[in-house]
Motif scaffolding. Sequence first.
Motif, short mmCIF file in Angstrom:
data_model
loop_
_atom_site.label_atom_id
_atom_site.label_comp_id
_atom_site.label_asym_id
_atom_site.label_seq_id
_atom_site.Cartn_x
_atom_site.Cartn_y
_atom_site.Cartn_z
N LYS A 47 0.83 -1.20 0.00
CA LYS A 47 0.00 0.00 0.00
C LYS A 47 0.87 1.26 0.00
CE LYS A 47 -3.70 -0.63 0.22
NZ LYS A 47 -4.53 -0.92 -0.96
N LEU A 48 2.01 1.20 0.68
CA LEU A 48 2.90 2.35 0.74
C LEU A 48 3.58 2.59 -0.60
CD1 LEU A 48 4.40 1.82 4.29
CD2 LEU A 48 2.48 3.28 3.60
N ILE A 49 3.85 1.52 -1.33
CA ILE A 49 4.43 1.67 -2.67
C ILE A 49 3.45 2.42 -3.57
CG2 ILE A 49 5.20 0.43 -4.73
CD1 ILE A 49 6.26 -1.76 -2.79
N GLU A 50 2.17 2.10 -3.46
CA GLU A 50 1.15 2.82 -4.25
C GLU A 50 1.19 4.31 -3.94
OE1 GLU A 50 -2.86 1.00 -4.76
OE2 GLU A 50 -2.05 -0.57 -3.45
N LEU A 51 1.31 4.65 -2.67
CA LEU A 51 1.36 6.07 -2.27
C LEU A 51 2.63 6.74 -2.81
CD1 LEU A 51 0.15 5.80 1.43
CD2 LEU A 51 -1.19 6.52 -0.54
N LEU A 52 3.76 6.08 -2.63
CA LEU A 52 5.03 6.63 -3.11
C LEU A 52 5.01 6.81 -4.63
CD1 LEU A 52 7.42 4.55 -0.83
CD2 LEU A 52 7.13 7.05 -0.75
N ASP A 53 4.49 5.82 -5.34
CA ASP A 53 4.41 5.91 -6.80
C ASP A 53 3.50 7.05 -7.26
OD1 ASP A 53 6.21 3.83 -7.08
OD2 ASP A 53 4.68 2.33 -7.58
N ALA A 54 2.56 7.45 -6.42
CA ALA A 54 1.66 8.56 -6.73
C ALA A 54 2.26 9.91 -6.34
CB ALA A 54 0.31 8.35 -6.04
N GLY A 55 3.48 9.88 -5.81
CA GLY A 55 4.16 11.13 -5.45
C GLY A 55 3.93 11.59 -4.03
N ILE A 56 3.35 10.75 -3.20
CA ILE A 56 3.12 11.11 -1.80
C ILE A 56 4.43 10.96 -1.04
CG2 ILE A 56 1.73 10.68 0.27
CD1 ILE A 56 0.17 11.40 -2.45
#
Length: 157
Positions: free
Chosen positions: A88-97
């Motif tokens: 889930k954190l990879i999804e956030l990081l990939d979105a620029g968070i």
Amino acid sequence: MGVVLARVDQRLIHGLIVNQWAQALQIKRFMVIDDEVSQNEDIKASMRMSKPAGTGMSIINTEKAIHNFQNGNYDAQRVIVLVKEPAKLIELLDAGISIPKVNLGIIFAQDGRTPLTKFIALNDQEKKDIREIQSKGVPVAIQYIPTDPEVDVSKYL
């Protein structure tokens, strides 16, 4: 300020988060990001009961979390992100968070996970995901409570 810490903890919101982590980090918003829990009104209601006065709590799915962060909804708050799995954190990081640090809390030894420590068990995919988070420049540490020393998870991978 935004995210000050992301924690992978299968229990999501619980006493240690509310009573110790929130105080140590001066948290103003608890952000539970879970696609299933965000649809369960009973679980959400029980989680909201643990929210300390003067803080906010969001229990939302990944898509809404990314949208809200990208819109700057939490820029002026100190946010702790709580997820059940590192993917889930990879999804956030990939979105620029921006996530400055990841903490591993309780991850149960079930569903094919191998114990690494007393409180943490990971499967091969979760280990891979943690390495990917680290490759993005985000430190990942094991720290059960704020007064425990941080231990770099690389020691166990």
